[in-house]
Design a protein around this motif. Structure first.
Motif, short mmCIF file in Angstrom:
data_model
loop_
_atom_site.label_atom_id
_atom_site.label_comp_id
_atom_site.label_asym_id
_atom_site.label_seq_id
_atom_site.Cartn_x
_atom_site.Cartn_y
_atom_site.Cartn_z
N HIS A 171 38.95 25.65 44.84
CA HIS A 171 39.43 24.57 45.73
C HIS A 171 39.20 25.00 47.17
O HIS A 171 39.32 26.16 47.52
CB HIS A 171 40.92 24.30 45.47
CG HIS A 171 41.80 25.49 45.68
ND1 HIS A 171 42.47 25.73 46.85
CD2 HIS A 171 42.07 26.54 44.87
CE1 HIS A 171 43.14 26.86 46.74
NE2 HIS A 171 42.90 27.39 45.55
N GLY B 36 31.15 41.53 42.48
CA GLY B 36 32.06 40.38 42.58
C GLY B 36 31.50 39.37 43.56
O GLY B 36 30.31 39.42 43.93
N VAL C 54 28.35 51.54 36.37
CA VAL C 54 28.20 52.67 37.30
C VAL C 54 29.35 52.66 38.30
O VAL C 54 29.50 51.72 39.08
CB VAL C 54 26.86 52.57 38.08
CG1 VAL C 54 26.77 53.67 39.12
CG2 VAL C 54 25.68 52.63 37.14
N GLY D 196 32.84 40.12 38.98
CA GLY D 196 34.17 40.59 39.40
C GLY D 196 35.27 39.86 38.64
O GLY D 196 35.12 39.56 37.46
N TYR E 33 39.79 37.37 33.71
CA TYR E 33 40.75 38.01 34.62
C TYR E 33 41.72 37.01 35.23
O TYR E 33 42.13 37.14 36.38
CB TYR E 33 39.99 38.77 35.71
CG TYR E 33 39.07 39.84 35.15
CD1 TYR E 33 39.56 41.10 34.80
CD2 TYR E 33 37.73 39.57 34.91
CE1 TYR E 33 38.72 42.06 34.25
CE2 TYR E 33 36.88 40.53 34.36
CZ TYR E 33 37.39 41.77 34.03
OH TYR E 33 36.57 42.74 33.48
N GLY F 140 35.03 47.98 46.81
CA GLY F 140 36.05 48.62 45.96
C GLY F 140 37.32 48.88 46.77
O GLY F 140 37.51 48.35 47.87
N ARG G 211 32.12 47.81 36.06
CA ARG G 211 32.38 47.10 34.80
C ARG G 211 31.05 46.87 34.07
O ARG G 211 29.98 47.12 34.64
CB ARG G 211 33.04 45.75 35.08
CG ARG G 211 34.44 45.89 35.64
CD ARG G 211 34.99 44.53 36.01
NE ARG G 211 36.34 44.63 36.54
CZ ARG G 211 36.95 43.65 37.19
NH1 ARG G 211 36.34 42.50 37.38
NH2 ARG G 211 38.17 43.82 37.65
P1 FDA Z 1 36.30 41.30 42.90
O1 FDA Z 1 37.43 42.15 42.45
O2 FDA Z 1 36.06 40.04 42.18
O3 FDA Z 1 34.96 42.17 42.87
C1 FDA Z 1 34.91 43.55 43.20
C2 FDA Z 1 34.00 44.22 42.20
O4 FDA Z 1 33.80 45.57 42.61
C3 FDA Z 1 34.62 44.28 40.80
O5 FDA Z 1 33.71 43.76 39.87
C4 FDA Z 1 34.86 45.77 40.58
O6 FDA Z 1 34.71 46.16 39.23
C5 FDA Z 1 33.81 46.39 41.46
N1 FDA Z 1 34.13 47.77 41.88
C6 FDA Z 1 35.30 48.19 42.43
N2 FDA Z 1 35.25 49.51 42.65
C7 FDA Z 1 34.02 49.93 42.26
C8 FDA Z 1 33.39 51.19 42.23
N3 FDA Z 1 34.02 52.28 42.64
N4 FDA Z 1 32.12 51.29 41.75
C9 FDA Z 1 31.47 50.16 41.30
N5 FDA Z 1 32.05 48.93 41.30
C10 FDA Z 1 33.30 48.82 41.76
N6 FDA Z 1 40.89 32.36 43.59
C11 FDA Z 1 40.77 31.01 43.66
O7 FDA Z 1 40.16 30.50 44.59
N7 FDA Z 1 41.33 30.22 42.68
C12 FDA Z 1 42.02 30.74 41.62
O8 FDA Z 1 42.51 30.00 40.77
C13 FDA Z 1 42.14 32.17 41.54
N8 FDA Z 1 42.81 32.73 40.51
C14 FDA Z 1 43.01 34.08 40.50
C15 FDA Z 1 43.76 34.63 39.46
C16 FDA Z 1 44.01 35.99 39.44
C17 FDA Z 1 44.83 36.57 38.35
C18 FDA Z 1 43.49 36.81 40.47
C19 FDA Z 1 43.79 38.28 40.49
C20 FDA Z 1 42.71 36.28 41.47
C21 FDA Z 1 42.47 34.90 41.50
N9 FDA Z 1 41.68 34.33 42.49
C22 FDA Z 1 41.56 32.95 42.55
C23 FDA Z 1 41.03 35.16 43.53
C24 FDA Z 1 39.59 35.59 43.18
O9 FDA Z 1 39.60 36.35 42.01
C25 FDA Z 1 39.04 36.42 44.37
O10 FDA Z 1 38.98 35.63 45.52
C26 FDA Z 1 37.65 37.01 44.13
O11 FDA Z 1 37.46 37.50 42.85
C27 FDA Z 1 37.43 38.15 45.12
O12 FDA Z 1 36.12 38.63 45.05
P2 FDA Z 1 35.81 40.12 45.52
O13 FDA Z 1 34.33 40.29 45.48
O14 FDA Z 1 36.52 40.43 46.78
O15 FDA Z 1 36.54 41.06 44.45
#
Ligand code: FDA
Length: 367
Positions: free
Chosen positions: A61, A12, A213, A40, A55, A233, A35
């Motif tokens: 912004h 992500g 993985v 992410g 997602y 995660g 995935r």
């Molecule tokens: P993210 O969840 O993206 O990445 C984590 C990754 O780790 C995932 O790909 C997951 O599969 C992987 N993972 C987890 N466990 C694992 C394991 N055990 N083994 C291997 N891989 C694993 N922000 C914004 O600025 N404007 C917006 O309009 C929106 N809109 C929005 C809508 C919705 C519905 C959501 C839920 C969120 C938003 N966001 C947003 C927020 C945005 O999605 C968020 O800030 C980032 O995706 C966070 O990135 P991360 O890397 O923290 O998590």
């Protein structure tokens, strides 16, 4: 000596920025992602030539110039401005609440008339200490806006009646006495031209990435591959749920390809009446002013999190925050693991927050 300097769990935003910055500093990284794609929750998938936000709608912004300049190196952004529409039965209203909303609701023209109308509505209810979300909302914007634009939507979002939800969920409701329906107050806003996935392809270019993985299925093997781990995660899963499970709200996305160029004329339409089961419809092409012959829409349903669902929104109530604090204590003791991103920190972050967090983490780590 281990094969990699860093094992990064999760491709992500947090994991990819860390991998990019560490590689730039000469470190050897391996990224694993459960995935079958990188990116992410920001991931976009090309369907009928349209970049579908798989997602949920992602609108970038920020008012942080460092973050804005940083992300520009990976993509060019368009001028998209989020101006959602609220649909209540067959009435359409502008969001966030602004003069266009008030004009439609009451026929008022001037800011003075609108302000007087809202004050009159609030006074009619004479709520001094709001006991629940319903009373809180009415005490902030009056009954008409609450009944038409807040009640049904909020009840669908939380799966509970507004009278059963705590008042603190809504601290303030932005009310604008201008004809400005730009949802965000930030200085910079837009959508990466060509979708978000390209950003991740550029960040991870030349870095070893293994898709499909799950860290937990081969934990020992992967832990032994690198000197340090960046874990993005779920923090409770990392510690074997030893204090119990953290709770989330989830979403269900129903996608549909329609044989027409334009379904609703706007990227985001919120359905604010309780009778419509979904909270909003996203029409993805409008994020990039698409002119394709077909269109892709997504009906977004809010739902309770169940085993196998995506954990979208942390429920930061007292019980979960206490639980998280316990896991955080364990995490702080692990000197070879960096816990970063929304799942490892059990907190909702916008993308710009995650970029700032990841850069801060990188700067502290490679000082
Ligand atoms: P993210 O969840 O993206 O990445 C984590 C990754 O780790 C995932 O790909 C997951 O599969 C992987 N993972 C987890 N466990 C694992 C394991 N055990 N083994 C291997 N891989 C694993 N922000 C914004 O600025 N404007 C917006 O309009 C929106 N809109 C929005 C809508 C919705 C519905 C959501 C839920 C969120 C938003 N966001 C947003 C927020 C945005 O999605 C968020 O800030 C980032 O995706 C966070 O990135 P991360 O890397 O923290 O998590």
């Amino acid at each position: 000596m281990k094969k990699y300097d860093y094992l990064i769990v999760g491709a992500g935003l947090f994991g990819s920025i860390f991998a990019y910055e560490a590689t730039k500093r000469g470190k050897k990284c391996l990224v694993i992602e459960k995935r079958d794609h990188i990116g992410g929750n920001c991931y976009t998938q090309n369907v009928e030539g349209i970049n579908v936000h798989k997602y949920g709608a992602h609108i970038f912004h920020t008012s942080n110039k460092v973050v804005w300049d940083y992300i520009q190196q990976f993509a060019e952004f368009n001028r998209f401005t989020n101006s959602p529409i609220a649909r209540y039965k067959d009435e359409l209203y502008s969001l966030p609440f602004n003069m266009l909303t008030f004009n439609k609701m009451w026929g008022v023209i001037t800011p003075q008339e609108a302000e007087a109308k809202i004050k009159e509505q609030i006074a009619q209810e004479s709520i001094t200490e709001p006991k629940n979300l319903e009373e809180q909302a009415i005490s902030l914007v009056g009954r008409d806006i609450y009944e038409k634009l807040i009640k049904g939507y909020t009840e669908k979002q939380w799966g509970r009646k507004c009278t059963e939800l705590p008042a603190f969920i809504i601290k303030r409701l932005p009310v604008r006495y201008t004809y400005d329906n730009n949802y965000f107050y930030d200085t910079y806003q837009g959508i990466p031209i060509g979708g978000y996935t390209g950003i991740f392809e550029r960040m991870l270019d030349g870095i070893e990435v293994k898709l499909g993985v799950d860290f937990f299925t081969e934990r020992e093997y992967y832990e032994n591959l690198a000197d340090k781990i960046v874990f993005t995660g779920m923090i409770d899963e990392y510690f074997g749920y030893q204090f119990g499970k953290l709770e989330y709200r989830s979403l269900r996305f129903d996608n549909e390809v329609l044989d027409m160029p334009n379904y609703q004329g706007n990227a985001v339409v919120n359905y604010t009446e309780a009778e419509v089961p979904y909270t909003r419809i996203i029409e993805h092409k409008h994020f990039e002013y698409g002119t394709q012959p077909k269109t892709v829409i997504t009906r977004e349903h809010s739902k309770e999190y169940e085993e196998g669902d995506e954990p979208y929104y942390p429920i930061n109530d007292a019980r979960n925050n206490e639980l998280y604090a316990k896991y955080k204590e364990l995490a702080d003791e692990k000197s070879n693991v960096i816990f970063g991103g929304r799942l490892a920190q059990y907190k909702y972050f916008d993308m710009h927050n995650i970029i700032a967090e990841a850069l801060e983490c990188v700067n502290a780590h490679f000082r």
